[in-house]
Design an enzyme around this catalytic site. Structure first.
Site, PDB file in Angstrom:
ATOM      1  N   CYS A   6      20.330   3.294  -5.571  1.00 32.18           N
ATOM      2  CA  CYS A   6      21.000   2.200  -4.551  1.00 32.18           C
ATOM      3  C   CYS A   6      21.723   2.835  -3.368  1.00 32.18           C
ATOM      4  O   CYS A   6      22.674   3.802  -3.867  1.00 32.18           O
ATOM      5  CB  CYS A   6      21.682   1.189  -5.342  1.00 32.18           C
ATOM      6  SG  CYS A   6      22.517  -0.051  -4.392  1.00 32.18           S
TER       7      CYS A   6
ATOM      8  N   VAL B  58      -5.509  10.819   0.218  1.00 38.30           N
ATOM      9  CA  VAL B  58      -4.269  11.515  -0.600  1.00 38.30           C
ATOM     10  C   VAL B  58      -4.452  12.384  -1.679  1.00 38.30           C
ATOM     11  O   VAL B  58      -5.283  11.746  -2.451  1.00 38.30           O
ATOM     12  CB  VAL B  58      -3.115  10.885  -0.601  1.00 38.30           C
ATOM     13  CG1 VAL B  58      -3.373   9.613  -1.445  1.00 38.30           C
ATOM     14  CG2 VAL B  58      -1.691  11.440  -0.852  1.00 38.30           C
ATOM     15  N   GLU B  59      -4.123  13.642  -1.903  1.00 31.76           N
ATOM     16  CA  GLU B  59      -4.066  14.539  -3.261  1.00 31.76           C
ATOM     17  C   GLU B  59      -3.150  13.626  -4.219  1.00 31.76           C
ATOM     18  O   GLU B  59      -2.047  13.600  -3.793  1.00 31.76           O
ATOM     19  CB  GLU B  59      -3.889  15.776  -2.736  1.00 31.76           C
ATOM     20  CG  GLU B  59      -4.366  16.546  -4.091  1.00 31.76           C
ATOM     21  CD  GLU B  59      -3.226  16.868  -5.001  1.00 31.76           C
ATOM     22  OE1 GLU B  59      -3.774  16.691  -6.440  1.00 31.76           O
ATOM     23  OE2 GLU B  59      -2.260  16.846  -4.790  1.00 31.76           O
ATOM     24  N   SER B  60      -3.662  13.531  -5.616  1.00 27.59           N
ATOM     25  CA  SER B  60      -2.615  12.935  -6.333  1.00 27.59           C
ATOM     26  C   SER B  60      -1.417  13.599  -6.855  1.00 27.59           C
ATOM     27  O   SER B  60      -0.512  12.948  -6.988  1.00 27.59           O
ATOM     28  CB  SER B  60      -3.638  12.247  -7.707  1.00 27.59           C
ATOM     29  OG  SER B  60      -4.232  13.473  -8.208  1.00 27.59           O
TER      30      SER B  60
ATOM     31  N   HIS C   8      15.164  -1.253  -1.970  1.00 26.45           N
ATOM     32  CA  HIS C   8      13.895  -1.546  -2.415  1.00 26.45           C
ATOM     33  C   HIS C   8      12.489  -1.604  -1.368  1.00 26.45           C
ATOM     34  O   HIS C   8      11.645  -1.278  -1.244  1.00 26.45           O
ATOM     35  CB  HIS C   8      13.597  -2.875  -3.468  1.00 26.45           C
ATOM     36  CG  HIS C   8      14.621  -2.772  -4.568  1.00 26.45           C
ATOM     37  ND1 HIS C   8      15.179  -1.628  -4.999  1.00 26.45           N
ATOM     38  CD2 HIS C   8      15.055  -3.649  -5.440  1.00 26.45           C
ATOM     39  CE1 HIS C   8      15.959  -1.722  -6.130  1.00 26.45           C
ATOM     40  NE2 HIS C   8      15.870  -3.184  -6.337  1.00 26.45           N
ATOM     41  N   GLU C   9      13.120  -2.620  -0.639  1.00 23.19           N
ATOM     42  CA  GLU C   9      12.161  -3.081   0.731  1.00 23.19           C
ATOM     43  C   GLU C   9      11.694  -2.065   1.406  1.00 23.19           C
ATOM     44  O   GLU C   9      10.773  -1.652   2.096  1.00 23.19           O
ATOM     45  CB  GLU C   9      12.873  -4.125   1.696  1.00 23.19           C
ATOM     46  CG  GLU C   9      13.102  -5.548   0.764  1.00 23.19           C
ATOM     47  CD  GLU C   9      14.362  -5.325  -0.028  1.00 23.19           C
ATOM     48  OE1 GLU C   9      14.720  -6.614  -0.537  1.00 23.19           O
ATOM     49  OE2 GLU C   9      15.327  -4.528  -0.060  1.00 23.19           O
TER      50      GLU C   9
ATOM     51  N   ASP D  99      17.648   2.895  -9.336  1.00 24.68           N
ATOM     52  CA  ASP D  99      16.525   1.634  -9.541  1.00 24.68           C
ATOM     53  C   ASP D  99      15.138   2.102  -9.845  1.00 24.68           C
ATOM     54  O   ASP D  99      14.928   3.284  -9.777  1.00 24.68           O
ATOM     55  CB  ASP D  99      16.393   1.205  -8.153  1.00 24.68           C
ATOM     56  CG  ASP D  99      17.820   0.404  -7.443  1.00 24.68           C
ATOM     57  OD1 ASP D  99      18.436  -0.471  -8.305  1.00 24.68           O
ATOM     58  OD2 ASP D  99      18.180   0.746  -6.442  1.00 24.68           O
TER      59      ASP D  99
END
Length: 161
Positions: free
Chosen positions: A52, A74-76, A93-94, A59
């Site tokens: 936060c 994208v490579e994992s 969060h947003e 969070d």
């Protein structure tokens, strides 16, 4: 070594260093072998953490990333390290889900992408931000609009996570 393999430096690397703060530079891509096929790739990260920005408290969330790749993917392992880099990063969060989406768009220019965060409750409320993007002037832009309009019409059962 094939072109695809030259761009991947983290996969199989035993000396992996975990970033201590937000690190989009760890993201890596490889060539999509099927760019003419439309298909979804879905990543689930059930152990996402961030901080936060006001209280510094952790969070926790499950982050889902779904995308239809274009020329690059994208490579994992790099994605795992990137998501880990939010662990000590303070953002709402947003902001987290939007930053993740924008970084992945910049990285690989997908046809379509969506990011959904399902954060555990704090203070008796959970927050589940969702964002998406469709490549402009394509059917994917129209799909993004439709999925945004209908995305949470049938919400899942709330089980207090």
């Amino acid at each position: 070594m094939r072109e695809q393999e030259k761009s991947i430096t983290l996969l199989g690397n035993q000396g992996t260093k975990y970033p201590q703060d937000y690190a989009p530079e760890v993201l890596e891509t490889f060539v999509n072998k099927h760019p003419d096929n439309d298909y979804f790739v879905k990543f689930n990260c059930p152990e996402f953490t961030s901080l936060c920005p006001i209280t510094g408290q952790p969070d926790f969330a499950s982050i889902t990333i779904s995308y239809v790749p274009g020329e690059r993917m994208v490579e994992s392992k790099s994605l795992k390290l990137y998501l880990f880099s939010f662990r000590n990063h303070g953002d709402f969060h947003e902001d987290c889900v939007n930053v993740i989406m924008k970084d992945l768009i910049k990285l690989m220019d997908p046809k379509y992408i969506e990011v959904w965060g399902k954060f555990t409750p704090r203070g008796g409320i959970s927050i589940d931000p969702y964002c998406n993007y469709g490549r402009p002037d394509t059917k994917w832009e129209q799909m993004a609009e439709k999925r945004m309009l209908w995305h949470d019409m049938y919400p899942e059962k709330i089980d207090n996570r």
